[in-house]
Design a protein around this motif. Structure first.
Motif, mmCIF file in Angstrom:
data_model
loop_
_atom_site.group_PDB
_atom_site.id
_atom_site.type_symbol
_atom_site.label_atom_id
_atom_site.label_comp_id
_atom_site.label_asym_id
_atom_site.label_seq_id
_atom_site.Cartn_x
_atom_site.Cartn_y
_atom_site.Cartn_z
ATOM 1 N N VAL A 105 0.860 -1.183 0.000
ATOM 2 C CA VAL A 105 0.000 0.000 0.000
ATOM 3 C C VAL A 105 0.893 1.229 0.000
ATOM 4 C CG1 VAL A 105 -1.929 -1.115 1.175
ATOM 5 C CG2 VAL A 105 -0.174 -0.002 2.532
ATOM 6 N N SER A 106 0.454 2.280 -0.639
ATOM 7 C CA SER A 106 1.234 3.514 -0.682
ATOM 8 C C SER A 106 0.306 4.701 -0.830
ATOM 9 C CB SER A 106 2.244 3.471 -1.841
ATOM 10 O OG SER A 106 1.569 3.392 -3.080
ATOM 11 N N GLY A 107 0.821 5.879 -0.497
ATOM 12 C CA GLY A 107 0.027 7.097 -0.587
ATOM 13 C C GLY A 107 0.169 7.930 0.671
ATOM 14 N N TYR A 108 -0.823 8.777 0.928
ATOM 15 C CA TYR A 108 -0.779 9.639 2.102
ATOM 16 C C TYR A 108 -0.872 8.805 3.377
ATOM 17 C CZ TYR A 108 -1.551 13.377 -1.265
ATOM 18 O OH TYR A 108 -1.434 14.234 -2.334
ATOM 19 N N SER A 109 -0.084 9.181 4.364
ATOM 20 C CA SER A 109 0.066 8.351 5.554
ATOM 21 C C SER A 109 -1.171 8.344 6.460
ATOM 22 C CB SER A 109 1.276 8.825 6.366
ATOM 23 O OG SER A 109 1.110 10.185 6.748
ATOM 24 N N HIS A 110 -2.066 9.342 6.318
ATOM 25 C CA HIS A 110 -3.162 9.489 7.271
ATOM 26 C C HIS A 110 -4.036 8.236 7.323
ATOM 27 C CE1 HIS A 110 -6.212 11.324 9.712
ATOM 28 N NE2 HIS A 110 -7.128 11.260 8.766
ATOM 29 N N LYS A 111 -4.384 7.658 6.169
ATOM 30 C CA LYS A 111 -5.287 6.501 6.120
ATOM 31 C C LYS A 111 -4.601 5.232 5.618
ATOM 32 C CE LYS A 111 -9.222 8.353 7.433
ATOM 33 N NZ LYS A 111 -9.986 7.852 8.598
ATOM 34 N N LEU A 112 -3.286 5.262 5.524
ATOM 35 C CA LEU A 112 -2.580 4.152 4.907
ATOM 36 C C LEU A 112 -2.763 2.856 5.685
ATOM 37 C CD1 LEU A 112 -0.900 3.953 2.340
ATOM 38 C CD2 LEU A 112 1.141 4.145 3.726
ATOM 39 N N PHE A 113 -2.653 2.919 7.006
ATOM 40 C CA PHE A 113 -2.799 1.712 7.812
ATOM 41 C C PHE A 113 -4.242 1.221 7.843
ATOM 42 C CE2 PHE A 113 1.376 2.780 9.651
ATOM 43 C CZ PHE A 113 1.955 1.520 9.597
ATOM 44 N N ASP A 114 -5.204 2.140 7.682
ATOM 45 C CA ASP A 114 -6.595 1.712 7.609
ATOM 46 C C ASP A 114 -6.822 0.874 6.355
ATOM 47 O OD1 ASP A 114 -7.162 3.039 9.944
ATOM 48 O OD2 ASP A 114 -7.868 4.864 8.953
ATOM 49 N N LEU A 115 -6.254 1.310 5.234
ATOM 50 C CA LEU A 115 -6.372 0.540 4.003
ATOM 51 C C LEU A 115 -5.678 -0.815 4.148
ATOM 52 C CD1 LEU A 115 -7.032 0.111 1.027
ATOM 53 C CD2 LEU A 115 -5.003 1.472 0.448
ATOM 54 N N LEU A 116 -4.498 -0.819 4.739
ATOM 55 C CA LEU A 116 -3.775 -2.074 4.925
ATOM 56 C C LEU A 116 -4.561 -3.033 5.813
ATOM 57 C CD1 LEU A 116 -1.274 -3.793 4.492
ATOM 58 C CD2 LEU A 116 -0.214 -2.633 6.440
ATOM 59 N N SER A 117 -5.182 -2.518 6.852
ATOM 60 C CA SER A 117 -5.940 -3.391 7.761
ATOM 61 C C SER A 117 -7.131 -4.019 7.051
ATOM 62 C CB SER A 117 -6.404 -2.607 8.989
ATOM 63 O OG SER A 117 -7.337 -1.599 8.628
ATOM 64 N N VAL A 118 -7.796 -3.274 6.154
ATOM 65 C CA VAL A 118 -8.914 -3.827 5.392
ATOM 66 C C VAL A 118 -8.440 -4.983 4.513
ATOM 67 C CG1 VAL A 118 -10.552 -3.343 3.527
ATOM 68 C CG2 VAL A 118 -10.290 -1.722 5.408
ATOM 69 N N LEU A 119 -7.282 -4.799 3.860
ATOM 70 C CA LEU A 119 -6.759 -5.837 2.974
ATOM 71 C C LEU A 119 -6.325 -7.071 3.759
ATOM 72 C CD1 LEU A 119 -4.662 -3.534 0.621
ATOM 73 C CD2 LEU A 119 -6.838 -4.634 0.086
ATOM 74 N N VAL A 120 -5.635 -6.862 4.864
ATOM 75 C CA VAL A 120 -5.169 -7.994 5.666
ATOM 76 C C VAL A 120 -6.345 -8.750 6.269
ATOM 77 C CG1 VAL A 120 -3.864 -8.648 7.728
ATOM 78 C CG2 VAL A 120 -2.934 -6.950 6.151
ATOM 79 N N GLU A 121 -7.356 -8.012 6.735
ATOM 80 C CA GLU A 121 -8.539 -8.672 7.298
ATOM 81 C C GLU A 121 -9.260 -9.494 6.234
ATOM 82 O OE1 GLU A 121 -12.429 -7.603 10.065
ATOM 83 O OE2 GLU A 121 -11.324 -5.994 9.063
#
Length: 457
Positions: free
Chosen positions: A32-48
């Protein structure tokens, strides 16, 4: 697939984010890449989604058809990618021939796929997370723990069972030479491809320095001789084929002007001239000029987070952990002399060398203007008959493997690295947390610079 329903692709683009999922040797790679504000939220959706989502039967059929169409077209077009794939199957990475993939896909059903997913999710597993960019070290630790918690349904993989890819070592077997051939599956293709590979051996910083210098000295000369003067192909290159801690020099030619054996002979004639005339007559000034330019290129500051992160990720995924590799290899470059360079090149490339190990990979044109594919014949450099590799998978299975890295995932902090855009940043990395999930992070304890234009990842 489930992650796309919770966070549609269009919304990730609007939020300035992007992601990709791919199949790698160790398992599934998520980026995942891009602005850091929501980056981990996107990663968590994918991992889940990877850990819990179920793929509907309708979407399974759709994806199977998409993959089937891709496999049906695989091998059509230019032959050099097919030669690279054959090379990888035999001596580089865990791959199969296209026909194997087609057979596997034909037998794949929704029920067998669902059973496979269930078995994966109830088996032992580990994850590696690398964080780079606009993050503090404390946030990286916190978010890494949150991502790891989404994988609690997996049984932690013991550290001793972490995958360690080992490449076949040609030097451990017969002297060869070997040849691996296929006819292009494209009936209208008039081009052939030849990839000659010469094994250097198990990677070391000293050997890498020699190989990098040789590539720099060879590449332009090889292109000029075979492309410009002899016009044997329009794709002509020299490079390094390295995987599983084994390094190899690679010479590639693709074209329609000559048969594969003729191209093989031209490559060997070029190498004979290089070893007999070019290297012995290389002046000290020429050597120093090439060493200086190669050292500058090796130490060149990475200008993007993607480039800088890729270098660190390579150390993490290979378990090598040589984070100051550019400086170490430049130090080895400084020790190279004309005599040591000639000795190294002679050991690897000279037909008279007892340590020479050669593999010639050939893809013959199906509609060739130079006639039907000839028999493998003999190695033009040594006169020895080629040992034919009929089944690259069987060849790989029978080969002696190079030693794996002697390092295991462990907690560590990467020393300060000065090539970042902001010198105050430190690269930090952690692996193998106590719950069995490996993680890595990179950031700055002193905060972030909101003026950076680079994406985070």
């Amino acid at each position: 697939d489930g992650g796309k329903e919770k966070w549609p692709v269009g919304l990730t683009a609007v939020a300035g984010l992007s992601f990709s999922l791919s199949h790698v040797t160790e398992g599934i790679a998520v980026s995942v890449s891009g602005y850091s504000h929501k980056l981990f939220d996107l990663l968590s959706v994918l991992v889940e989604a990877i850990a819990n989502e179920e793929l509907s039967k309708g979407r399974f059929v759709m994806f199977r058809e998409i993959i089937g169409r891709s496999l049906a077209n695989a091998g059509l077009g230019e032959p050099l990618p097919l030669a690279r794939n054959l090379h990888d199957i035999a001596i580089s990475s865990f791959k199969w021939e296209i026909t194997e993939y087609r057979r596997a896909l034909a037998s794949l059903t929704y029920d067998s796929f669902a059973a496979f997913v269930t078995s994966v999710r109830t088996s032992s597993a580990a994850a590696t997370l690398y964080v780079h960019g606009n993050f503090t070290a404390s946030r990286a630790r916190t978010e890494s723990a949150r991502i790891a918690s989404l994988l609690d349904n997996f049984v932690p993989l013991p550290r001793s069972c972490f995958p360690a890819f080992r490449s076949p070592l040609l030097a451990a077997g017969p002297a060869g030479p070997w040849v691996l051939e296929r006819l292009s599956p494209d009936p209208v293709n008039i081009q052939s491809a030849v990839m000659n590979v010469y094994e250097v051996g198990v990677q070391s910083q000293e050997a890498n320095a020699f190989v990098d210098l040789l590539v720099q000295l060879l590449d332009e000369r090889f292109f000029t001789k075979l492309r410009t003067e002899q016009q044997l192909g329009y794709t002509v290159s020299v490079g390094v084929s390295g995987a599983g801690r084994v390094s190899r020099l690679r010479f590639s030619v693709q074209g329609s002007a000559a048969s594969a054996p003729e191209v093989d002979a031209a490559i060997e004639a070029f190498l004979a001239d290089f070893l007999g005339n070019v290297l012995p007559n290389l002046t000290q000034d020429e050597l120093e000029t090439n060493l200086a330019s190669l050292a500058a290129l090796t130490l060149k500051k990475k200008t993007s987070l993607v480039a800088a992160g890729a270098r660190v990720w390579g150390e993490l995924s290979s378990l090598e952990y040589l984070f100051d590799r550019p400086h170490v290899e430049v130090a080895h470059l400084a020790a190279i002399t004309r005599s040591s360079l000639l000795a190294f090149a002679t050991k690897v490339l000279d037909p008279a060398s007892p340590l020479r190990r050669k593999l010639s990979v050939r893809v013959h044109a199906a509609a060739s203007s130079v006639g039907p594919p000839p028999p493998p014949g003999v190695d033009p450099a040594t006169g020895k008959p080629y040992i034919v590799i009929d089944d690259p998978l069987a060849f790989r299975a029978a080969a002696t493997l190079a030693p794996a890295s002697d390092k295991l995932p462990t907690w560590f902090i990467v020393p300060h690295v000065t090539e970042l855009d902001h010198p105050d940043d430190a690269w930090n990395a952690m692996l193998a947390s106590e719950n069995g999930h490996a993680s890595a992070y990179s950031g700055s304890d002193s905060g972030s610079d909101s003026g950076s234009s680079d994406d985070d990842s």
